[in-house]
Design a protein around this motif. Structure first.
Motif, PDB file in Angstrom:
ATOM      1  N   GLY A   2      -4.785   8.449  11.868  1.00 24.16           N
ATOM      2  CA  GLY A   2      -5.134   7.365  12.780  1.00 24.16           C
ATOM      3  C   GLY A   2      -4.629   6.012  12.347  1.00 24.16           C
ATOM      4  N   LEU A   3      -4.220   5.873  11.081  1.00 24.39           N
ATOM      5  CA  LEU A   3      -3.714   4.589  10.581  1.00 24.39           C
ATOM      6  C   LEU A   3      -2.191   4.529  10.563  1.00 24.39           C
ATOM      7  CD1 LEU A   3      -6.163   3.895   7.590  1.00 24.39           C
ATOM      8  CD2 LEU A   3      -6.067   2.694   9.777  1.00 24.39           C
ATOM      9  N   ILE A   4      -1.552   5.635  10.189  1.00 25.26           N
ATOM     10  CA  ILE A   4      -0.092   5.637  10.082  1.00 25.26           C
ATOM     11  C   ILE A   4       0.532   5.384  11.445  1.00 25.26           C
ATOM     12  CG2 ILE A   4       1.912   7.105   9.586  1.00 25.26           C
ATOM     13  CD1 ILE A   4       0.329   8.346   7.321  1.00 25.26           C
ATOM     14  N   SER A   5       1.564   4.545  11.439  1.00 23.89           N
ATOM     15  CA  SER A   5       2.327   4.121  12.623  1.00 23.89           C
ATOM     16  C   SER A   5       1.649   2.997  13.397  1.00 23.89           C
ATOM     17  CB  SER A   5       2.614   5.299  13.566  1.00 23.89           C
ATOM     18  OG  SER A   5       3.417   6.266  12.921  1.00 23.89           O
ATOM     19  N   ARG A   6       0.427   2.619  13.014  1.00 29.17           N
ATOM     20  CA  ARG A   6      -0.204   1.468  13.645  1.00 29.17           C
ATOM     21  C   ARG A   6       0.279   0.178  13.003  1.00 29.17           C
ATOM     22  NH1 ARG A   6      -6.581   2.497  13.620  1.00 29.17           N
ATOM     23  NH2 ARG A   6      -6.532   0.284  14.175  1.00 29.17           N
ATOM     24  N   SER A   7       0.071  -0.925  13.666  1.00 34.79           N
ATOM     25  CA  SER A   7       0.403  -2.232  13.098  1.00 34.79           C
ATOM     26  C   SER A   7      -0.733  -2.686  12.193  1.00 34.79           C
ATOM     27  CB  SER A   7       0.630  -3.253  14.206  1.00 34.79           C
ATOM     28  OG  SER A   7       0.736  -4.559  13.672  1.00 34.79           O
ATOM     29  N   VAL A   8      -0.395  -3.376  11.111  1.00 36.74           N
ATOM     30  CA  VAL A   8      -1.428  -3.875  10.205  1.00 36.74           C
ATOM     31  C   VAL A   8      -2.369  -4.827  10.939  1.00 36.74           C
ATOM     32  CG1 VAL A   8      -1.862  -5.162   8.082  1.00 36.74           C
ATOM     33  CG2 VAL A   8       0.077  -3.639   8.207  1.00 36.74           C
ATOM     34  N   SER A   9      -1.825  -5.558  11.926  1.00 39.67           N
ATOM     35  CA  SER A   9      -2.642  -6.521  12.663  1.00 39.67           C
ATOM     36  C   SER A   9      -3.750  -5.841  13.456  1.00 39.67           C
ATOM     37  CB  SER A   9      -1.759  -7.342  13.604  1.00 39.67           C
ATOM     38  OG  SER A   9      -1.099  -6.507  14.532  1.00 39.67           O
ATOM     39  N   SER A  10      -3.676  -4.508  13.615  1.00 43.48           N
ATOM     40  CA  SER A  10      -4.724  -3.795  14.339  1.00 43.48           C
ATOM     41  C   SER A  10      -5.927  -3.488  13.456  1.00 43.48           C
ATOM     42  CB  SER A  10      -4.169  -2.491  14.922  1.00 43.48           C
ATOM     43  OG  SER A  10      -3.825  -1.572  13.888  1.00 43.48           O
ATOM     44  N   ILE A  11      -5.778  -3.610  12.147  1.00 44.85           N
ATOM     45  CA  ILE A  11      -6.895  -3.340  11.240  1.00 44.85           C
ATOM     46  C   ILE A  11      -7.313  -4.577  10.447  1.00 44.85           C
ATOM     47  CG2 ILE A  11      -6.324  -0.898  11.003  1.00 44.85           C
ATOM     48  CD1 ILE A  11      -5.000  -1.509   8.351  1.00 44.85           C
ATOM     49  N   ILE A  12      -6.459  -5.613  10.445  1.00 48.58           N
ATOM     50  CA  ILE A  12      -6.773  -6.878   9.790  1.00 48.58           C
ATOM     51  C   ILE A  12      -6.699  -7.967  10.845  1.00 48.58           C
ATOM     52  CG2 ILE A  12      -6.006  -8.566   8.073  1.00 48.58           C
ATOM     53  CD1 ILE A  12      -4.944  -6.303   6.395  1.00 48.58           C
ATOM     54  N   PRO A  13      -7.685  -8.849  10.920  1.00 49.58           N
ATOM     55  CA  PRO A  13      -7.657  -9.909  11.932  1.00 49.58           C
ATOM     56  C   PRO A  13      -6.322 -10.653  11.954  1.00 49.58           C
ATOM     57  CG  PRO A  13      -9.749  -9.914  10.782  1.00 49.58           C
ATOM     58  CD  PRO A  13      -8.890  -8.908  10.083  1.00 49.58           C
ATOM     59  N   ASP A  14      -5.856 -10.975  13.183  1.00 49.18           N
ATOM     60  CA  ASP A  14      -4.544 -11.597  13.358  1.00 49.18           C
ATOM     61  C   ASP A  14      -4.369 -12.843  12.507  1.00 49.18           C
ATOM     62  OD1 ASP A  14      -3.675  -9.686  15.093  1.00 49.18           O
ATOM     63  OD2 ASP A  14      -4.312 -10.757  16.896  1.00 49.18           O
ATOM     64  N   GLU A  15      -5.379 -13.685  12.489  1.00 48.78           N
ATOM     65  CA  GLU A  15      -5.268 -14.941  11.743  1.00 48.78           C
ATOM     66  C   GLU A  15      -5.070 -14.682  10.258  1.00 48.78           C
ATOM     67  OE1 GLU A  15      -7.876 -19.030  10.941  1.00 48.78           O
ATOM     68  OE2 GLU A  15      -8.516 -17.578  12.462  1.00 48.78           O
ATOM     69  N   ALA A  16      -5.848 -13.740   9.721  1.00 44.42           N
ATOM     70  CA  ALA A  16      -5.730 -13.419   8.298  1.00 44.42           C
ATOM     71  C   ALA A  16      -4.374 -12.788   7.992  1.00 44.42           C
ATOM     72  CB  ALA A  16      -6.857 -12.476   7.873  1.00 44.42           C
ATOM     73  N   TYR A  17      -3.940 -11.853   8.855  1.00 46.85           N
ATOM     74  CA  TYR A  17      -2.653 -11.197   8.611  1.00 46.85           C
ATOM     75  C   TYR A  17      -1.507 -12.196   8.721  1.00 46.85           C
ATOM     76  CZ  TYR A  17       1.238  -7.937   9.017  1.00 46.85           C
ATOM     77  OH  TYR A  17       2.428  -7.266   8.821  1.00 46.85           O
ATOM     78  N   GLY A  18      -1.621 -13.134   9.649  1.00 48.64           N
ATOM     79  CA  GLY A  18      -0.594 -14.176   9.763  1.00 48.64           C
ATOM     80  C   GLY A  18      -0.519 -15.022   8.504  1.00 48.64           C
ATOM     81  N   ALA A  19      -1.693 -15.327   7.926  1.00 51.85           N
ATOM     82  CA  ALA A  19      -1.707 -16.118   6.693  1.00 51.85           C
ATOM     83  C   ALA A  19      -1.077 -15.345   5.541  1.00 51.85           C
ATOM     84  CB  ALA A  19      -3.144 -16.511   6.352  1.00 51.85           C
ATOM     85  N   ILE A  20      -1.324 -14.020   5.493  1.00 51.78           N
ATOM     86  CA  ILE A  20      -0.734 -13.197   4.437  1.00 51.78           C
ATOM     87  C   ILE A  20       0.789 -13.171   4.573  1.00 51.78           C
ATOM     88  CG2 ILE A  20      -0.538 -10.836   3.552  1.00 51.78           C
ATOM     89  CD1 ILE A  20      -3.490 -10.455   4.270  1.00 51.78           C
ATOM     90  N   ARG A  21       1.282 -12.974   5.788  1.00 51.91           N
ATOM     91  CA  ARG A  21       2.738 -12.947   6.016  1.00 51.91           C
ATOM     92  C   ARG A  21       3.361 -14.298   5.687  1.00 51.91           C
ATOM     93  NH1 ARG A  21       5.018  -8.608   8.439  1.00 51.91           N
ATOM     94  NH2 ARG A  21       6.846  -9.888   8.911  1.00 51.91           N
ATOM     95  N   GLN A  22       2.640 -15.370   6.013  1.00 50.91           N
ATOM     96  CA  GLN A  22       3.156 -16.710   5.706  1.00 50.91           C
ATOM     97  C   GLN A  22       3.281 -16.890   4.195  1.00 50.91           C
ATOM     98  OE1 GLN A  22       4.148 -18.818   8.075  1.00 50.91           O
ATOM     99  NE2 GLN A  22       4.873 -20.278   6.541  1.00 50.91           N
ATOM    100  N   THR A  23       2.330 -16.338   3.439  1.00 50.65           N
ATOM    101  CA  THR A  23       2.398 -16.424   1.978  1.00 50.65           C
ATOM    102  C   THR A  23       3.612 -15.678   1.453  1.00 50.65           C
ATOM    103  OG1 THR A  23      -0.015 -16.547   1.853  1.00 50.65           O
ATOM    104  CG2 THR A  23       1.157 -15.967  -0.165  1.00 50.65           C
ATOM    105  N   PHE A  24       3.911 -14.520   2.043  1.00 43.67           N
ATOM    106  CA  PHE A  24       5.047 -13.719   1.593  1.00 43.67           C
ATOM    107  C   PHE A  24       6.385 -14.417   1.850  1.00 43.67           C
ATOM    108  CE2 PHE A  24       2.335  -9.761   1.757  1.00 43.67           C
ATOM    109  CZ  PHE A  24       2.428  -9.530   0.401  1.00 43.67           C
ATOM    110  N   ARG A  25       6.418 -15.333   2.801  1.00 49.02           N
ATOM    111  CA  ARG A  25       7.674 -16.037   3.071  1.00 49.02           C
ATOM    112  C   ARG A  25       8.056 -16.973   1.934  1.00 49.02           C
ATOM    113  NH1 ARG A  25       6.308 -17.456   9.401  1.00 49.02           N
ATOM    114  NH2 ARG A  25       6.562 -15.310  10.193  1.00 49.02           N
ATOM    115  N   GLY A  26       7.039 -17.436   1.208  1.00 48.18           N
ATOM    116  CA  GLY A  26       7.337 -18.330   0.095  1.00 48.18           C
ATOM    117  C   GLY A  26       7.272 -17.653  -1.257  1.00 48.18           C
ATOM    118  N   GLU A  27       6.544 -16.530  -1.339  1.00 46.28           N
ATOM    119  CA  GLU A  27       6.394 -15.820  -2.600  1.00 46.28           C
ATOM    120  C   GLU A  27       6.547 -14.324  -2.354  1.00 46.28           C
ATOM    121  OE1 GLU A  27       2.753 -16.858  -4.522  1.00 46.28           O
ATOM    122  OE2 GLU A  27       2.809 -18.927  -3.838  1.00 46.28           O
TER     123      GLU A  27
END
Length: 575
Positions: free
Chosen positions: A283-308
């Motif tokens: 049920g998890l494989i092939s889903r988007s991470v944003s479907s299990i982690i709130p969009d705002e939090a996942y966006g912040a995580i991705r933003q962090t990865f852009r710099g580090e």
């Protein structure tokens, strides 16, 4: 045709039987070490297939006529599947699938097992691969039909496939860190090379010179098996291997692991992740991470990865039916060329830790408040005591000296009660909240309290409560309060009710005089009450450590009713 001495011929045929015995035993031994491991299962399949092939080769040379020779030759056509399993084992052992396209091909079997089955069927149903001839003075022999295009395709396909497999294991050996894993890969590499060399001799090289012998590949398989045994005994192969050292650890680690591609699509998860997100692996494989982690939090995580290239200690609340607090750490996953290939997230459930931290903070605040109140109350009592003692000092034999002495003794008792309560109150929050059996706490409270003439009825569901270790005192205080102040109490009922929102309500009801409307909140204040005034206030503070609430909801004249509301995260059914 060059003659092969009978002694050598018999020895080579014997190697087939020896190979069958060794491969079968080795496969069973390795599989038994870790039946759930993919590597161990593949190795077992490889050894069983090799055993079947070796027995087929042995019976070929035992056949006394053409029909028997043909039967066992056809039965041995499954050698193509042995090669397919060999390559699959090497791929799994070295994690050497180079691209997504090839990964899909191997996953579906179209690039490996489908050709193997097709080639085996061709060998069984046609004479395009091997032909049987009779050599005077020697008997029946089988020869590869190298002039047939199908035979050429099969030979080239498996030659190139085995060369690539050997190259993969060689690279894995070269790239492995020094130590056991490097030694393991080296021995497997040498073993694979040995099988390829001996297989090439019988399959292509010797027939070109008209030399026909039993298949020499089984000599290579015996050498390969010896090397595997040595690697197991000396370097812990299949105990400390790439799979058991990495994939097995990830699978069993207590923290959740989620592997995604660069687009945020989930590729793999471990068991802990499925428990944290309350979903199955499929049920998890092939889903988007944003479907299990709130969009705002996942966006912040991705933003962090852009710099580090990594993120750590990113806390958020998962909006489940029972909210969970998690801490997320992660990093970019690089391919062998050093380019970003995906993201791995490690999710740790810190719900209980955060509850403990909150409890400790609240406890410290309340201890500070208690210290102020205690100093104030004891200061007032000491002032009064000093006044009475001063009067007694001036007129020790006066007519009211006995009264002043009695008042002084009463003040000393109150001071002692304050100090005793302070000591007990100080323990609230000093120990980490724990899961405690609700029935056990109530049972201990009932056993420790004299209640002659009062029937205590307990009808609760068997659950555990996450609370301060002092919570047993709450049960005792509520029962004692009912017996001491209920006046006409004959029965106390203790029950539980599960609410629609997941809250568990624990009820203490009696048939006494009850509590008046204007006192329902006052009875939880420090110092208010007919006895010490500490029991109910003490109980409320103990329960609040894990956000458990208590209130009085009874009707005056009908009996007291204390309602303890336990939030979903603070109770559970025993495991």
């Amino acid at each position: 045709m060059p003659a092969v001495s009978p002694l050598i011929f018999e020895a080579l045929v014997g190697f087939c039987l020896v190979s069958a015995l060794i491969t079968y035993s080795l496969g069973i031994f390795v599989y038994a070490q870790k039946p759930g491991s993919t590597i161990h299962r593949l190795f077992l399949a490889l050894m069983l297939a090799a055993t079947y092939w070796a027995l087929g080769e042995f019976f070929i040379w035992q056949a006394a006529d053409y029909a028997g020779f043909l039967f066992w030759l056809k039965a041995s056509s499954v050698w193509t599947i042995v090669f397919a399993i060999s390559v699959h084992f090497i791929i799994a052992f070295t994690d050497a699938i180079p691209s997504k396209g090839m990964q899909r091909a191997f996953t579906l079997g179209t690039g490996l097992y489908l050709p193997a089955v097709l080639f085996a069927l061709i060998g069984i149903s046609t004479d395009w691969v091997y032909a049987i001839t009779y050599e005077p003075g020697f008997g029946y022999v089988y020869l590869p039909v190298l002039t047939n295009p199908v035979c050429q395709i099969i030979t080239c396909y498996y030659f190139l496939l085995m060369v690539w497999a050997f190259y993969a294991i060689y690279l894995s050996w070269q790239r492995a860190p020094s130590g056991r894993i490097r030694h393991q890969n080296r021995l497997v590499c040498v073993g694979v090379a040995t099988v390829i060399v001996f297989g090439s001799l019988s399959g292509a090289i010797l027939p070109l010179f008209g030399i026909h012998t039993p298949n020499l590949v089984f000599i290579g398989i015996v050498i390969f098996s010896v090397l595997i045994v040595y690697a197991i005994r000396k370097y812990g192969l299949f105990v400390l291997s790439p799979e058991t050292a990495v994939a097995e650890i990830l699978r069993t680690m207590p923290d959740g692991m989620v592997l995604t591609d660069l687009d945020g699509q989930i590729i793999a998860v471990n068991q802990s992740a499925t428990e944290i997100f309350c979903a199955t692996e499929a049920g998890l494989i092939s889903r988007s991470v944003s479907s299990i982690i709130p969009d705002e939090a996942y966006g912040a995580i991705r933003q962090t990865f852009r710099g580090e290239v990594r993120v750590s200690d990113f806390e958020l609340i998962l909006p489940h039916e029972v909210p969970r607090v998690v801490s997320i750490a992660g990093s970019m996953v690089m391919d062998r060329d050093g380019k970003p290939a995906g993201i791995v997230l490690i999710i740790r459930d810190i719900t209980e830790r955060k509850a403990s931290e909150t409890a400790l903070r609240i406890a410290n605040e309340k201890i500070s408040l208690l210290s102020q109140l205690t100093r104030h109350d004891i200061s007032n009592l000491v002032t009064a005591l000093s006044g009475y003692l001063a009067i007694l000092e001036d007129d020790p034999h006066g007519g009211e000296s006995g009264q002043y002495l009695s008042l002084s003794v009463g003040i000393v008792d109150k001071i002692i009660q304050h100090l005793r309560f302070s000591r007990e109150y100080q323990e609230i929050g000093s120990k980490t909240p724990v899961w405690q059996g609700l029935g056990t706490m109530i049972e201990h409270a009932v056993q420790g309290l004299p209640h002659e003439g009062v029937d205590i009825q307990v009808r609760i569901i068997p659950v555990e409560m996450f609370a301060d270790p002092l919570s047993e005192k709450v049960m005792y205080n509520l029962l004692e309060n009912a017996i001491r102040h209920g006046e006409t109490v004959k029965c106390v009922r203790i029950t539980t009710e599960e609410q629609a929102d997941g809250t568990l309500v624990l009820l203490f009801e009696d048939d006494g005089t009850g509590v008046s409307e204007d006192e329902k909140e006052k009875i939880f204040r420090f110092g208010y009450g007919k006895n010490t005034g500490f029991g109910l206030s003490f109980s409320r503070e103990i329960l609040s450590v894990t956000d458990i609430g208590i209130s009085e909801t009874g009707t005056e004249g009908e009996g007291a009713r204390f309602e303890i509301r336990i939030p979903p995260r603070a109770w559970r059914y025993p495991e």
